[in-house]
Enzyme design. Structure first.
Site, PDB file in Angstrom:
ATOM      1  N   LYS A 127       0.842  -1.192   0.000  1.00  0.00           N
ATOM      2  CA  LYS A 127       0.000   0.000   0.000  1.00  0.00           C
ATOM      3  C   LYS A 127       0.882   1.248   0.000  1.00  0.00           C
ATOM      4  O   LYS A 127       2.085   1.191   0.269  1.00  0.00           O
ATOM      5  CB  LYS A 127      -0.925   0.021   1.225  1.00  0.00           C
ATOM      6  CG  LYS A 127      -1.809  -1.211   1.381  1.00  0.00           C
ATOM      7  CD  LYS A 127      -2.937  -1.224   0.383  1.00  0.00           C
ATOM      8  CE  LYS A 127      -3.872  -2.402   0.649  1.00  0.00           C
ATOM      9  NZ  LYS A 127      -5.021  -2.420  -0.280  1.00  0.00           N
ATOM     10  N   LYS A 128       0.244   2.378  -0.290  1.00  0.00           N
ATOM     11  CA  LYS A 128       0.941   3.661  -0.232  1.00  0.00           C
ATOM     12  C   LYS A 128      -0.077   4.749   0.088  1.00  0.00           C
ATOM     13  O   LYS A 128      -1.279   4.594  -0.138  1.00  0.00           O
ATOM     14  CB  LYS A 128       1.655   3.968  -1.551  1.00  0.00           C
ATOM     15  CG  LYS A 128       0.725   4.137  -2.744  1.00  0.00           C
ATOM     16  CD  LYS A 128       1.515   4.462  -4.004  1.00  0.00           C
ATOM     17  CE  LYS A 128       0.597   4.577  -5.218  1.00  0.00           C
ATOM     18  NZ  LYS A 128       1.361   4.896  -6.450  1.00  0.00           N
ATOM     19  N   ILE A 139      -5.312   5.897   0.967  1.00  0.00           N
ATOM     20  CA  ILE A 139      -4.419   4.748   0.948  1.00  0.00           C
ATOM     21  C   ILE A 139      -4.865   3.847  -0.196  1.00  0.00           C
ATOM     22  O   ILE A 139      -6.054   3.561  -0.340  1.00  0.00           O
ATOM     23  CB  ILE A 139      -4.431   4.005   2.298  1.00  0.00           C
ATOM     24  CG1 ILE A 139      -3.463   2.840   2.276  1.00  0.00           C
ATOM     25  CG2 ILE A 139      -5.824   3.549   2.683  1.00  0.00           C
ATOM     26  CD1 ILE A 139      -3.247   2.195   3.637  1.00  0.00           C
ATOM     27  N   CYS A 140      -3.927   3.434  -1.013  1.00  0.00           N
ATOM     28  CA  CYS A 140      -4.249   2.635  -2.189  1.00  0.00           C
ATOM     29  C   CYS A 140      -3.115   1.653  -2.435  1.00  0.00           C
ATOM     30  O   CYS A 140      -2.089   1.666  -1.747  1.00  0.00           O
ATOM     31  CB  CYS A 140      -4.472   3.530  -3.412  1.00  0.00           C
ATOM     32  SG  CYS A 140      -3.015   4.493  -3.876  1.00  0.00           S
ATOM     33  N   LYS A 141      -3.294   0.806  -3.426  1.00  0.00           N
ATOM     34  CA  LYS A 141      -2.270  -0.155  -3.785  1.00  0.00           C
ATOM     35  C   LYS A 141      -1.082   0.548  -4.440  1.00  0.00           C
ATOM     36  O   LYS A 141      -1.223   1.614  -5.040  1.00  0.00           O
ATOM     37  CB  LYS A 141      -2.844  -1.203  -4.733  1.00  0.00           C
ATOM     38  CG  LYS A 141      -3.923  -2.080  -4.106  1.00  0.00           C
ATOM     39  CD  LYS A 141      -4.412  -3.118  -5.107  1.00  0.00           C
ATOM     40  CE  LYS A 141      -5.489  -4.008  -4.479  1.00  0.00           C
ATOM     41  NZ  LYS A 141      -5.977  -5.020  -5.449  1.00  0.00           N
TER      42      LYS A 141
END
Length: 284
Positions: A127-128, A139-141
């Site tokens: 995640k980042k 927050i997403c992949k």
């Protein structure tokens, strides 16, 4: 035999002057005489202050830790070296200090001033973190190329792919103004620069006006219109009083005009009582 060998130290020897013929010498030095009675030959061990047996060295005499009539030392609890100051971080949006004591197990914390999230740990594996222009922390992949802001007043599409060289976009991203809600006093982003300055707070979901100009204008208009309709209804009632006794439809006209007057006056009261949200910074 072995049993006789074990009892041999207790047997009195023939040359022992303190024992009779075949008597036994006890531990205290007394012996059994010929008549079977005990005859004391030496004082019992321990009478007076005699030294201990030679096989054991004497114990040194020292002062006890706590005397019989003395209170124990007071209890002093151990304190942590870092208990004097709570851990603090700086908000990434408004630069206000945030106390993270008791929240170190979380990944993000919420600022009490701007109500925006600030990361205190690295994102989970795969995640980042991405910060939207409206200051919403997403927050997403790691492999995501495009994400959408979930806030209802933003809905901005954020491109996370590689930047290709080319001309700039003719439509820049709209910017907004941070506003303090008149209901819940929380801060939110307002991006609708129009004459209709009504905004819905994303925190309390209540509608307020950005500034006092718009609700004041609407209040005056509704009040004047309601007053005009009230005067019209009064004149209509006095002018058609005799005809209304013959034609029942005139009563319906009275009721319609009076209803419009009441609605306009009620709307004026609504605009007069509307909460006002104030911008944090001036419009530029």
């Amino acid at each position: 035999m072995a049993a006789d060998g074990e009892r041999s130290p207790l047997l009195s020897e023939a040359g022992d002057g303190g024992a009779g013929g075949n008597g036994l010498a006890g531990p205290g030095g007394s012996a059994t005489g010929p008549g079977g009675g005990l005859t004391p030959s030496a004082p019992p061990y321990g009478a007076g202050k005699h030294a201990p047996p030679q096989a054991f060295p004497p114990f040194p005499e020292g002062h006890p830790a706590v005397l019989p009539g003395e209170d124990p030392p007071p209890y002093s609890p151990l304190t942590s070296p870092d208990s004097g100051s709570a851990p603090m971080i700086t908000c990434r949006v408004c630069q206000s200090p945030i106390n993270v004591e008791g929240k170190m197990h979380q990944h993000v914390v919420k600022c009490g001033v701007c109500n925006e999230a600030t990361p205190i740990k690295n994102a989970p594996p795969g995640k980042k973190y991405v910060r939207c222009p409206c200051n919403c922390l997403l927050i997403c992949k790691v492999t995501s190329q495009r994400i959408a802001c979930p806030r209802p007043y933003c809905k901005r599409i954020i491109n996370l792919g590689p930047v290709h060289p080319g001309p700039l976009s003719p439509e820049p991203q709209p910017m907004g103004v941070r506003v303090i809600c008149g209901h819940c006093k929380n801060t939110f982003l307002w991006t609708e620069f129009t004459d209709r300055t009504l905004a819905r707070c994303p925190h309390c979901r209540k509608v307020s006006s950005i500034g006092r100009r718009y609700p004041r204008k609407r209040c005056i208009c509704c009040f004047l219109l309601g007053l005009l309709l009230a005067v019209t209804a009064t004149g209509l009632a006095f002018g058609t009083w005799k005809h209304a006794q013959q034609y029942g439809g005139i009563y319906a006209a009275w009721a319609f005009v009076i209803l419009l007057a009441v609605l306009c006056l009620g709307r004026a009261l609504y605009w007069a009582c509307m909460k006002v949200s104030h911008p944090v910074q001036n419009f530029s």
